[in-house]
Design a protein around this motif. Sequence first.
Motif, mmCIF file in Angstrom:
data_model
loop_
_atom_site.group_PDB
_atom_site.id
_atom_site.type_symbol
_atom_site.label_atom_id
_atom_site.label_comp_id
_atom_site.label_asym_id
_atom_site.label_seq_id
_atom_site.Cartn_x
_atom_site.Cartn_y
_atom_site.Cartn_z
ATOM 1 N N SER A 204 0.840 -1.194 0.000
ATOM 2 C CA SER A 204 0.000 0.000 0.000
ATOM 3 C C SER A 204 0.883 1.255 0.000
ATOM 4 C CB SER A 204 -0.925 -0.018 1.216
ATOM 5 O OG SER A 204 -0.205 -0.299 2.408
ATOM 6 N N ALA B 64 2.218 5.353 0.612
ATOM 7 C CA ALA B 64 2.850 6.082 1.709
ATOM 8 C C ALA B 64 1.816 6.633 2.687
ATOM 9 C CB ALA B 64 3.699 7.216 1.154
ATOM 10 N N GLU B 65 2.231 6.746 3.929
ATOM 11 C CA GLU B 65 1.361 7.213 5.005
ATOM 12 C C GLU B 65 2.068 8.299 5.804
ATOM 13 O OE1 GLU B 65 -1.738 3.788 5.271
ATOM 14 O OE2 GLU B 65 -1.696 5.900 5.872
ATOM 15 N N LYS C 209 1.515 9.970 9.594
ATOM 16 C CA LYS C 209 0.777 9.787 10.837
ATOM 17 C C LYS C 209 1.324 10.704 11.929
ATOM 18 C CE LYS C 209 -1.878 6.398 9.477
ATOM 19 N NZ LYS C 209 -3.360 6.546 9.447
ATOM 20 N N VAL D 132 -0.625 2.725 12.302
ATOM 21 C CA VAL D 132 -0.585 2.612 10.850
ATOM 22 C C VAL D 132 -0.742 1.145 10.490
ATOM 23 C CG1 VAL D 132 1.939 2.329 10.657
ATOM 24 C CG2 VAL D 132 0.635 3.324 8.757
ATOM 25 N N LYS D 133 -1.446 0.893 9.383
ATOM 26 C CA LYS D 133 -1.620 -0.477 8.899
ATOM 27 C C LYS D 133 -1.194 -0.508 7.446
ATOM 28 C CE LYS D 133 -4.910 -4.307 9.142
ATOM 29 N NZ LYS D 133 -6.254 -4.711 9.602
ATOM 30 N N VAL D 134 -0.181 -1.315 7.157
ATOM 31 C CA VAL D 134 0.372 -1.447 5.810
ATOM 32 C C VAL D 134 -0.029 -2.801 5.257
ATOM 33 C CG1 VAL D 134 2.493 -1.453 4.444
ATOM 34 C CG2 VAL D 134 2.326 0.027 6.454
ATOM 35 N N GLU E 169 0.397 -3.910 11.305
ATOM 36 C CA GLU E 169 -0.104 -2.737 12.022
ATOM 37 C C GLU E 169 0.853 -2.405 13.151
ATOM 38 O OE1 GLU E 169 -4.046 -3.053 13.630
ATOM 39 O OE2 GLU E 169 -4.272 -0.872 13.700
ATOM 40 N N THR F 265 6.966 0.756 1.700
ATOM 41 C CA THR F 265 5.972 1.770 2.040
ATOM 42 C C THR F 265 6.614 2.747 3.016
ATOM 43 O OG1 THR F 265 4.099 0.266 1.756
ATOM 44 C CG2 THR F 265 3.756 2.205 3.160
ATOM 45 N N VAL G 256 6.486 5.295 5.789
ATOM 46 C CA VAL G 256 5.632 5.787 6.869
ATOM 47 C C VAL G 256 6.370 6.929 7.548
ATOM 48 C CG1 VAL G 256 4.523 5.236 9.052
ATOM 49 C CG2 VAL G 256 4.530 3.550 7.193
#
Lengths: 123, 105
Positions: free
Chosen positions: A7, A9-10, A12, A18-20, A82, A117, A119
């Motif tokens: 998934s 980029a995030e 937070k 966060v859940k990838v 997560e 990903t 984060v």
Amino acid sequence: QVQLVQSGAEVKKPGASVKVSCKASGYTFTSYYMHWVRQAPGQGLEWMGIINPSGGSTSYAQKFQGRVTMTRDTSTSTVYMELSSLRSEDTAVYYCARDRVRIAVAGTGIVYWGQGTLVTVSS
Amino acid sequence: EIVLTQSPATLSLSPGERATLSCRASQSVSSYLAWYQQKPGQAPRLLIYDASNRATGIPARFSGSGSGTDFTLTISSLEPEDFAVYYCQQRSNWSFGQGTRLEIK
């Protein structure tokens, strides 16, 4: 061919979770362990944990015990990672990566890696 | 908990030279050790598994040796594309070493 698609980029805030996700294709999903490995900017590789997609059993690095949860959905060949109680030090690229050998076969090596990903944890 | 210690932290060599990278485990890992190469912006690539077996597509100039607690990755004659960071990993608790940066002299 084996593919691991993660998934996006995030960003937070500290204290959030966060859940990838990591969707696997090109092989029998339940036959190989999946690892999660992270890499902070300019730093080395850090192993976080492993999940057996067949039964869902997990093993986590001591550092992340109590803060990380790895799960899987066999219907979609997807594994999830997560991480809770995020802090700035959790800013990193998170990779899912498939083990080289079938479950219950002895051997080392991670052959296939997701694209990573990013984060970012920032207030 | 098994800890892997890599040395040196940085290795400065020229193309054509031989590179020798070391990985030492705090307790025996038998032959369950792997080596990876990582270039900037890329995921790691498996070079060697089970201490001495080259992964698919890895050139013959890469070789691994050792068992127990002491392991070596050797690159017989460095090519320009070999300058990167190298990590070892063991299977007991899957931890990585801290890495060796191989740079052009």
